[in-house]
Design an enzyme around this catalytic site. Structure first.
Site, PDB file in Angstrom:
ATOM      1  N   CYS A  26      37.003  44.774  40.231  1.00 47.39           N
ATOM      2  CA  CYS A  26      38.158  44.600  41.138  1.00 47.39           C
ATOM      3  C   CYS A  26      38.910  43.389  40.610  1.00 47.39           C
ATOM      4  O   CYS A  26      38.849  42.297  41.180  1.00 47.39           O
ATOM      5  CB  CYS A  26      37.704  44.396  42.575  1.00 47.39           C
ATOM      6  SG  CYS A  26      36.693  45.750  43.232  1.00 47.39           S
ATOM      7  N   ALA A  65      42.181  42.246  39.715  1.00 47.83           N
ATOM      8  CA  ALA A  65      43.410  41.512  40.017  1.00 47.83           C
ATOM      9  C   ALA A  65      43.135  40.362  40.994  1.00 47.83           C
ATOM     10  O   ALA A  65      42.292  40.494  41.886  1.00 47.83           O
ATOM     11  CB  ALA A  65      44.444  42.474  40.593  1.00 47.83           C
ATOM     12  N   PRO A  66      43.811  39.216  40.794  1.00 48.71           N
ATOM     13  CA  PRO A  66      44.900  38.948  39.846  1.00 48.71           C
ATOM     14  C   PRO A  66      44.463  38.459  38.468  1.00 48.71           C
ATOM     15  O   PRO A  66      45.283  38.086  37.650  1.00 48.71           O
ATOM     16  CB  PRO A  66      45.697  37.862  40.564  1.00 48.71           C
ATOM     17  CG  PRO A  66      44.666  37.103  41.319  1.00 48.71           C
ATOM     18  CD  PRO A  66      43.663  38.113  41.781  1.00 48.71           C
ATOM     19  N   CYS A  90      34.646  36.384  49.024  1.00 47.90           N
ATOM     20  CA  CYS A  90      35.137  35.103  49.537  1.00 47.90           C
ATOM     21  C   CYS A  90      35.146  35.181  51.061  1.00 47.90           C
ATOM     22  O   CYS A  90      36.101  34.767  51.724  1.00 47.90           O
ATOM     23  CB  CYS A  90      36.503  34.739  48.970  1.00 47.90           C
ATOM     24  SG  CYS A  90      37.807  35.964  49.239  1.00 47.90           S
ATOM     25  N   ASP A 124      33.734  41.878  42.588  1.00 50.04           N
ATOM     26  CA  ASP A 124      34.349  40.961  43.550  1.00 50.04           C
ATOM     27  C   ASP A 124      35.055  41.832  44.581  1.00 50.04           C
ATOM     28  O   ASP A 124      36.225  42.178  44.431  1.00 50.04           O
ATOM     29  CB  ASP A 124      35.325  40.040  42.817  1.00 50.04           C
ATOM     30  CG  ASP A 124      35.915  38.971  43.714  1.00 50.04           C
ATOM     31  OD1 ASP A 124      35.535  38.900  44.894  1.00 50.04           O
ATOM     32  OD2 ASP A 124      36.777  38.203  43.238  1.00 50.04           O
TER      33      ASP A 124
END
EC number: 2.1.1.176
Length: 410
Positions: free
Chosen positions: A229, A231-232, A351, A298
């Site tokens: 995953c 980006a960014p 996060c 992520d």
């Protein structure tokens, strides 16, 4: 993005003030709105939402910036006049003047509950308290502070000490992070264009905790790795830096527009990767069938660990979002596992501050996956969880993160 567009034509000092006031209003909105509601004789109508925001902004000037009393009232009333809503100016004047008279009582009232004290919705307070029973107040307090500007040094090209010296010669004070060997934290945030070495790929902007993703996966030369995953692209770049570009890296993301940012980041850093626009849940559309040696996963999450950088999360996220996010995270973990070779490793990252997105997702998935086992994490910070480790928001001035390293039986 909207704030940057709105302030683009303002002089630098005015733009900085507008940004600071906007962030403070959003960061403290739960508390400010409670003050407004407590002083109103009758609730505002839904069509008067802009007046509610103006009142909160005026209270932010009074309580968070110490703007002179008359200036805070006058400036907010002028904005109310501009919206041309009958009665708006009178209401703003009356309520803000009352707030000035009752400032001490209002402040005391806001200390009575954790949700108001820390300007955080009650459901999130409960989730953080359950996830961090011994330090939940410290986590909530950290959520009300502005985040530092932390840089990631490309130590494949320059040492952290040399980069710190170069920054200081340019008048930018920076301190090495005590737990993260690639991190330097600036004493004051600056525009990236003012940072020597940024344009040349020697530095990137990335929170210290986020930098552990690239370090914990520990990419080895010659490995075939998936950033699932991507980006960014901050972690994509770090994987390449950590291996001096010596890995076969596929960066995957479902969002084509955001993949453009990955491309821009890699161009600045001077590294190459295979960029793929596709859905991890549908690998048949993009995968060539060759398994990966390592995967960085992520996952999309509530982002509650970065709430000090994006305080609007407090207003936009809902308790009902968490079960759906957790279900999606389990699905992505199962799909990524199919792409990993026997003997390979996968690093699950969020996060999020919430156990429901972290150890409970990984723990329930592990219980149903016989060929998976948790691997030790060489990480000097954070708190042990039943599976993986969590970094509390504010610990060593880091964002909140969760990491679990998983190995596939050979």
């Amino acid at each position: 993005m909207a704030l940057a567009d709105e302030t683009a034509d303002l002089p630098p000092r005015e733009a900085a003030w507008v940004r600071a006031l906007a962030f403070a209003t959003v960061r403290w909105y739960v508390q400010l709105e409670a003050m407004v509601e407590g002083m109103l004789d009758r609730p505002l109508k839904p069509r008067d939402a802009v007046i509610r925001v103006l009142l909160c902004q005026g209270l932010a000037e009074i309580f968070r910036f110490g703007t002179p009393d008359h200036a805070a009232v006058r400036e907010t009333a002028e904005l109310a006049r501009a919206i041309q809503r009958p009665g708006a100016v009178g209401l703003v004047n009356a309520l803000l003047r009352r707030a000035l008279r009752e400032r001490e009582l209002l402040g005391q009232a806001m200390q009575r509950t954790p949700a108001l004290r820390h300007a955080c919705p009650a459901w999130l307070v409960a989730g953080i308290r359950a996830s961090y029973p011994e330090r939940w107040e410290a986590v909530l307090e950290a959520s009300t502070r502005a985040a530092p500007m932390t840089l990631r040094v490309n130590t494949a090209r320059v040492s952290r000490a040399a980069m710190q010296e170069r920054l200081e010669r340019a008048g930018l004070a920076a301190q090495p992070h005590p737990l993260v060997p690639t991190a330097l934290t600036l004493a004051e945030p600056v525009d990236v264009d003012a940072i020597p070495g940024f344009a040349d790929g020697l530095l990137s902007v990335q929170d210290a905790a986020a930098q552990w993703a690239g370090l914990l996966l520990s990419p080895q030369p010659g490995e075939r790795i998936l950033d699932a995953c991507a980006a960014p692209g901050g972690k994509t770049g770090h994987l390449l830096e950590a291996s001096s570009g010596g890995i076969d890296l596929t960066a995957l993301d479902v969002d084509g527009a955001r993949m453009g940012r990955v491309r821009d980041n890699l161009r600045r850093l001077g590294y190459r990767a295979q960029l793929v626009i596709g859905d991890l849940a549908d690998p048949e559309d993009w995968w060539d069938g060759r398994p990966f040696d390592a995967i960085l996963l992520d996952v999309p999450c509530s982002a509650t660990g970065v709430i000090r950088r994006h305080p609007d999360i407090k207003l936009l996220r809902r308790a009902a979002d968490i079960p759906a996010l957790a279900a999606r995270q389990r699905e992505l973990l199962a799909q990524a596992w199919r792409l990993l070779r026997p003997g390979g490793r996968l690093l699950y990252v969020t996060c999020s501050l919430l156990a429901d997105e972290n150890e409970r997702v990984v723990g329930s998935w592990l219980a149903a996956t016989p060929d998976a086992k948790p691997l030790p994490l060489a990480f000097p910070g954070g708190d042990d969880r039943p599976v993986g480790r969590a970094v509390a928001l504010g610990a060593e001035d880091m964002d909140g993160f969760y990491f679990a390293l998983l190995g596939r039986a050979g």
